[in-house]
Write a protein that holds these residues in place. Structure first.
Motif: not given
Length: 127
Positions: A75-77, A90-94, A97-100
């Motif tokens: 990840f590397d948020f 869709g992955l701007e922050d943790c 994660t469900g979007n992935l």
């Protein structure tokens, strides 16, 4: 085992930090893993394609090249570092994660394969 904790596929996004297929196979050969990176610049060169769906495509490519047992979440948020350090759409922050995992399922990964990517592969290597 070698761990590339925050990397994607150069075949899908040609930036130096991403790994070539030969590098993916070399990591596989050590019994290691590669952790997917959400940072937008490592997902795709085209900002319109810097999405959770494209990151899922990285995971699918990795699984095809080296086997799903070598794919993990890195990840590397880094949104807290300020502008320019954003995750993919869709992955701007943790919380995204469900979007992935939604896209991994849509792209044909089984529940078992998604569990491996979510936690089991990293745990195997760390043990």
């Amino acid at each position: 085992p070698v761990i590339a904790s925050h990397s994607n596929c150069r075949a899908l996004c040609a930036v130096p930090r991403n790994l070539t297929d030969d590098q993916l196979r070399a990591i596989r050969d050590t019994g290691g893993i590669v952790g997917l990176n959400v940072h937008h610049a490592f997902v795709h060169e085209d900002p319109a394609q810097q999405t959770a769906q494209m990151l899922a495509r990285h995971a699918v490519h990795m699984a095809e090249v080296m086997g799903v047992e070598h794919v993990a979440c890195g990840f590397d948020f880094c949104e807290f570092f300020g502008p320019g350090n954003d995750g993919a759409q869709g992955l701007e922050d943790c919380s995204g994660t469900g979007n992935l995992f939604f896209w991994l399922e849509r792209l044909g990964m089984s529940a078992r394969e998604r569990e491996m990517i979510a936690r089991e592969n990293f745990l195997r290597v760390l043990q």
